[in-house]
Write an enzyme that holds these catalytic residues in place. Structure first.
Site, PDB file in Angstrom:
ATOM      1  N   LEU A 209      42.931  34.182  43.309  1.00  0.00           N
ATOM      2  CA  LEU A 209      44.060  35.072  43.620  1.00  0.00           C
ATOM      3  C   LEU A 209      44.099  36.190  42.590  1.00  0.00           C
ATOM      4  CD1 LEU A 209      46.841  32.444  44.479  1.00  0.00           C
ATOM      5  CD2 LEU A 209      45.374  33.719  46.063  1.00  0.00           C
ATOM      6  N   GLY A 229      44.405  33.241  37.420  1.00  0.00           N
ATOM      7  CA  GLY A 229      43.836  33.574  36.120  1.00  0.00           C
ATOM      8  C   GLY A 229      44.856  33.400  35.014  1.00  0.00           C
ATOM      9  N   ASP A 233      47.393  39.665  28.904  1.00  0.00           N
ATOM     10  CA  ASP A 233      46.604  40.757  28.288  1.00  0.00           C
ATOM     11  C   ASP A 233      47.275  42.115  28.362  1.00  0.00           C
ATOM     12  OD1 ASP A 233      46.404  41.227  30.983  1.00  0.00           O
ATOM     13  OD2 ASP A 233      44.266  41.659  30.957  1.00  0.00           O
ATOM     14  N   ASN A 235      47.659  43.900  30.749  1.00  0.00           N
ATOM     15  CA  ASN A 235      46.853  44.721  31.652  1.00  0.00           C
ATOM     16  C   ASN A 235      45.759  45.528  30.939  1.00  0.00           C
ATOM     17  OD1 ASN A 235      46.374  45.196  34.341  1.00  0.00           O
ATOM     18  ND2 ASN A 235      47.634  47.030  34.452  1.00  0.00           N
ATOM     19  N   ARG A 236      45.229  44.985  29.827  1.00  0.00           N
ATOM     20  CA  ARG A 236      44.154  45.675  29.090  1.00  0.00           C
ATOM     21  C   ARG A 236      42.836  45.644  29.848  1.00  0.00           C
ATOM     22  NH1 ARG A 236      46.110  42.653  24.778  1.00  0.00           N
ATOM     23  NH2 ARG A 236      44.301  41.267  24.839  1.00  0.00           N
ATOM     24  N   TYR A 237      42.589  44.524  30.530  1.00  0.00           N
ATOM     25  CA  TYR A 237      41.287  44.329  31.169  1.00  0.00           C
ATOM     26  C   TYR A 237      41.398  44.578  32.674  1.00  0.00           C
ATOM     27  CZ  TYR A 237      40.562  42.007  26.708  1.00  0.00           C
ATOM     28  OH  TYR A 237      40.500  41.722  25.365  1.00  0.00           O
ATOM     29  N   LEU A 255      47.904  38.358  47.025  1.00  0.00           N
ATOM     30  CA  LEU A 255      49.130  37.977  47.732  1.00  0.00           C
ATOM     31  C   LEU A 255      49.658  39.203  48.479  1.00  0.00           C
ATOM     32  CD1 LEU A 255      50.904  35.910  44.921  1.00  0.00           C
ATOM     33  CD2 LEU A 255      49.539  35.046  46.823  1.00  0.00           C
ATOM     34  N   ILE A 268      51.233  43.168  39.075  1.00  0.00           N
ATOM     35  CA  ILE A 268      50.816  42.062  38.222  1.00  0.00           C
ATOM     36  C   ILE A 268      52.013  41.179  37.908  1.00  0.00           C
ATOM     37  CG2 ILE A 268      49.727  41.414  36.048  1.00  0.00           C
ATOM     38  CD1 ILE A 268      47.897  42.950  37.934  1.00  0.00           C
ATOM     39  N   LEU A 269      51.858  39.874  38.144  1.00  0.00           N
ATOM     40  CA  LEU A 269      52.909  38.901  37.864  1.00  0.00           C
ATOM     41  C   LEU A 269      52.409  37.900  36.824  1.00  0.00           C
ATOM     42  CD1 LEU A 269      53.957  38.158  41.553  1.00  0.00           C
ATOM     43  CD2 LEU A 269      55.214  39.593  39.932  1.00  0.00           C
TER      44      LEU A 269
END
Length: 302
Positions: A209, A229, A233, A235-237, A255, A268-269
């Site tokens: 997912l 996962g 991070d 959202n760095r990667y 989703l 992003i959750l």
């Protein structure tokens, strides 16, 4: 913040204590030959930490004494209440108390049975914890905290899932064992190995997912195993989990948030929010209602 306000109440006495502690540390013998001497800032930090530890121990001792005194008061009041009862009142009281105790024990047994039932649940979810090398120490601790949330949610869920925690080696495994209370008793499937190793015979059933996937998930199926996962991070990667799924040759999906909910910024959750959505959808079988139940208002538009 609150900690600063709480620590500021001691006044001059605490300032003297801090200074004394700092003096104790700076006045210690010189370090042995070859050792790296502590800087003044490091000495100050060590002094503050020592003072904090002493205050913490004193506070704990005070709380323990207060609790013990309160216990004595409660027991004395209870004894006085019993002594004032007639034989008939005492018999009735004992009967009611026994019934309450039995109900409590049954509730605890039911809760324990429900937790264990998750180990045989038909829906499987993997929390992929192979990313500790990409996270800072505080992010690893944050991830461990999210795992505690995930487990608590799964215990309470109307439709629990069979949770697999994979990649539990190294720093991530250490953080989980240290931060997650009662971890050794969790009703989950744990492995230091990767999910590809532990679920090798079911590779065709794996679905990662990821919000970066171009494939939208229609619904959850019992024959598939869904992977979340486990990374914090900020959202760095970019495309990290999508690239991983593609490199491993496993399916991936996102989703259907965009179709059912208007969100601010990225989609992003957190790991526990994603698991919450899975729980809600398995229970309601309605994406719109499931997402509205879980996604925080601050992430929604209008």
């Amino acid at each position: 913040g609150g900690a600063g306000a709480g620590a500021g109440g001691g006044g001059a006495e605490e300032d003297e204590e801090d200074a004394a502690a700092a003096g104790d540390i700076t006045a210690k013998e010189a370090p042995p030959a070859g050792a790296v001497p502590m800087s003044k800032n490091a000495q100050k930090r060590a002094a503050k930490h020592e003072v904090w530890e002493r205050r913490k121990a004193a506070q704990k001792a005070n709380e323990k004494a207060t609790k013990a005194a309160r216990g004595e008061e409660v027991r004395a009041a209870h004894k006085q209440k019993l002594d004032a009862m007639s034989e008939e009142e005492r018999a009735k009281y004992d009967e009611e108390r026994s019934a309450v105790k039995s109900a409590r024990m049954k509730g605890a047994e039911d809760a324990k049975a429900k937790k264990k039932s998750a180990l045989t649940a038909p829906n499987n979810v993997v929390l992929d914890l192979e990313f500790s090398h990409l996270m800072q120490e505080k992010e690893i601790r944050s991830m461990a905290k999210q795992l505690s949330f995930c487990y608590a949610q799964n215990c309470r869920a109307a439709v629990p899932v069979r949770l697999h925690l994979t990649g539990l080696d190294g720093a991530m495994g250490d953080a989980v064992k240290k931060s997650c209370s009662g971890f050794e008793h969790w009703a989950v499937i744990c492995a230091e190995e990767t999910y590809l190793a532990t679920l090798a015979e079911r590779k065709k059933d794996l679905v990662y997912l990821t919000a970066d996937s171009e494939h939208e998930l229609a619904d959850f199926r019992e024959e598939d195993i869904y992977i979340i996962g486990g990374i914090v991070d900020r959202n760095r990667y970019k495309n990290l989990t999508l690239d991983k799924a593609n490199e491993q040759g496993i399916r991936h999906a996102r989703l259907p948030i965009r179709d059912h909910l208007k969100m601010t910024g990225t989609h992003i959750l957190t790991v526990n929010q994603t698991l919450d959505i899975i729980h809600a959808q398995l229970e309601l079988r309605n994406w719109e209602k499931a997402l509205e139940r879980v996604v925080p208002m601050r992430k929604r538009k209008g």
